[in-house]
Design an enzyme around this catalytic site. Sequence first.
Site, mmCIF file in Angstrom:
data_model
loop_
_atom_site.group_PDB
_atom_site.id
_atom_site.type_symbol
_atom_site.label_atom_id
_atom_site.label_comp_id
_atom_site.label_asym_id
_atom_site.label_seq_id
_atom_site.Cartn_x
_atom_site.Cartn_y
_atom_site.Cartn_z
ATOM 1 N N HIS A 100 84.843 57.903 41.910
ATOM 2 C CA HIS A 100 84.567 56.597 42.521
ATOM 3 C C HIS A 100 84.384 55.537 41.437
ATOM 4 O O HIS A 100 84.922 54.437 41.539
ATOM 5 C CB HIS A 100 83.274 56.647 43.343
ATOM 6 N N LYS B 190 78.860 61.941 59.779
ATOM 7 C CA LYS B 190 78.395 62.700 58.610
ATOM 8 C C LYS B 190 76.877 62.705 58.553
ATOM 9 O O LYS B 190 76.236 61.725 58.918
ATOM 10 C CB LYS B 190 78.937 62.080 57.317
ATOM 11 N N ARG C 247 93.746 60.296 46.453
ATOM 12 C CA ARG C 247 93.777 61.561 45.716
ATOM 13 C C ARG C 247 94.951 62.414 46.173
ATOM 14 O O ARG C 247 95.606 62.099 47.154
ATOM 15 C CB ARG C 247 92.474 62.338 45.968
ATOM 16 N N SER D 18 82.828 63.994 46.849
ATOM 17 C CA SER D 18 81.370 64.133 46.922
ATOM 18 C C SER D 18 81.002 65.501 47.495
ATOM 19 O O SER D 18 80.030 66.123 47.046
ATOM 20 C CB SER D 18 80.770 63.038 47.803
HETATM 21 P P1 ADP Z 1 84.526 61.492 49.615
HETATM 22 O O1 ADP Z 1 83.293 61.936 50.336
HETATM 23 O O2 ADP Z 1 85.754 62.247 50.028
HETATM 24 O O3 ADP Z 1 84.356 61.421 48.145
HETATM 25 P P2 ADP Z 1 84.202 58.623 50.184
HETATM 26 O O4 ADP Z 1 84.184 58.068 51.561
HETATM 27 O O5 ADP Z 1 82.917 58.582 49.462
HETATM 28 O O6 ADP Z 1 84.836 60.062 50.218
HETATM 29 O O7 ADP Z 1 85.320 57.879 49.337
HETATM 30 C C1 ADP Z 1 85.451 56.487 49.299
HETATM 31 C C2 ADP Z 1 86.796 56.118 48.741
HETATM 32 O O8 ADP Z 1 86.927 56.615 47.418
HETATM 33 C C3 ADP Z 1 87.996 56.672 49.500
HETATM 34 O O9 ADP Z 1 89.021 55.687 49.437
HETATM 35 C C4 ADP Z 1 88.390 57.892 48.712
HETATM 36 O O10 ADP Z 1 89.758 58.176 48.855
HETATM 37 C C5 ADP Z 1 88.076 57.415 47.311
HETATM 38 N N1 ADP Z 1 87.784 58.520 46.411
HETATM 39 C C6 ADP Z 1 86.894 59.523 46.589
HETATM 40 N N2 ADP Z 1 86.884 60.357 45.537
HETATM 41 C C7 ADP Z 1 87.828 59.885 44.669
HETATM 42 C C8 ADP Z 1 88.331 60.327 43.400
HETATM 43 N N3 ADP Z 1 87.888 61.442 42.836
HETATM 44 N N4 ADP Z 1 89.274 59.577 42.793
HETATM 45 C C9 ADP Z 1 89.751 58.468 43.403
HETATM 46 N N5 ADP Z 1 89.351 58.008 44.602
HETATM 47 C C10 ADP Z 1 88.396 58.690 45.224
#
Ligand code: ADP
Length: 165
Positions: free
Chosen positions: A17, A41, A90, A128
């Site tokens: 992130h 969630k 991803r 996450s």
């Molecule tokens: P997650 O729980 O799957 O990490 P989030 O809702 O917190 O998902 O993710 C927020 C945004 O960040 C989404 O657009 C997701 O695709 C992106 N994201 C999550 N992890 C990564 C990563 N490792 N690299 C790039 N983008 C990411």
Amino acid sequence: MKIAIYPGSFDPVTSGHLNIIQRAANIFDKLIVCVMVNSGKNPMFSLEERVALIRRITKDIPNVEVDGSSELLAEYAKRRGSCVIVKGLRAGSDFENEFQMALINRKIYPELDTMFLTAASEYMYLSSSTVKELGRYGVDLSDFLPQEIIPDFQKKLEQRKKSIT
Ligand code: ADP
């Protein structure tokens, strides 16, 4: 001024992130990272805790603002004067879900566009939920979480372990 919104659950914010935040902040005049309430969630960290963790790791990026919201994303973007949503893409299943979300958001708010930044190769498989799973098994998380938040994450894991036993 070009304002973009980077929405997500960020439970917790990972190095993947943070990589997207840094890159998007370089592209736009202002980036609003918005922790969204997701009713489907059961989060590990409260909304306020997630906002505080992201604020801590982005404190040196002047054009980043961190917020939390339970609004519909399209409504939130409109209220904040933004017409760009930033998403990280991803490997694997992100594409189908994100494509659908982008189309729905544009249907609700036609000026709203979604921009995808491809994940950095080292964070391509990082989520996450993976971090939470690895954390439970005591794996070293320094490649996955920003250093400043690892103690908070470990403390939360301990609290949860105690409340289960
Ligand atoms: P997650 O729980 O799957 O990490 P989030 O809702 O917190 O998902 O993710 C927020 C945004 O960040 C989404 O657009 C997701 O695709 C992106 N994201 C999550 N992890 C990564 C990563 N490792 N690299 C790039 N983008 C990411």
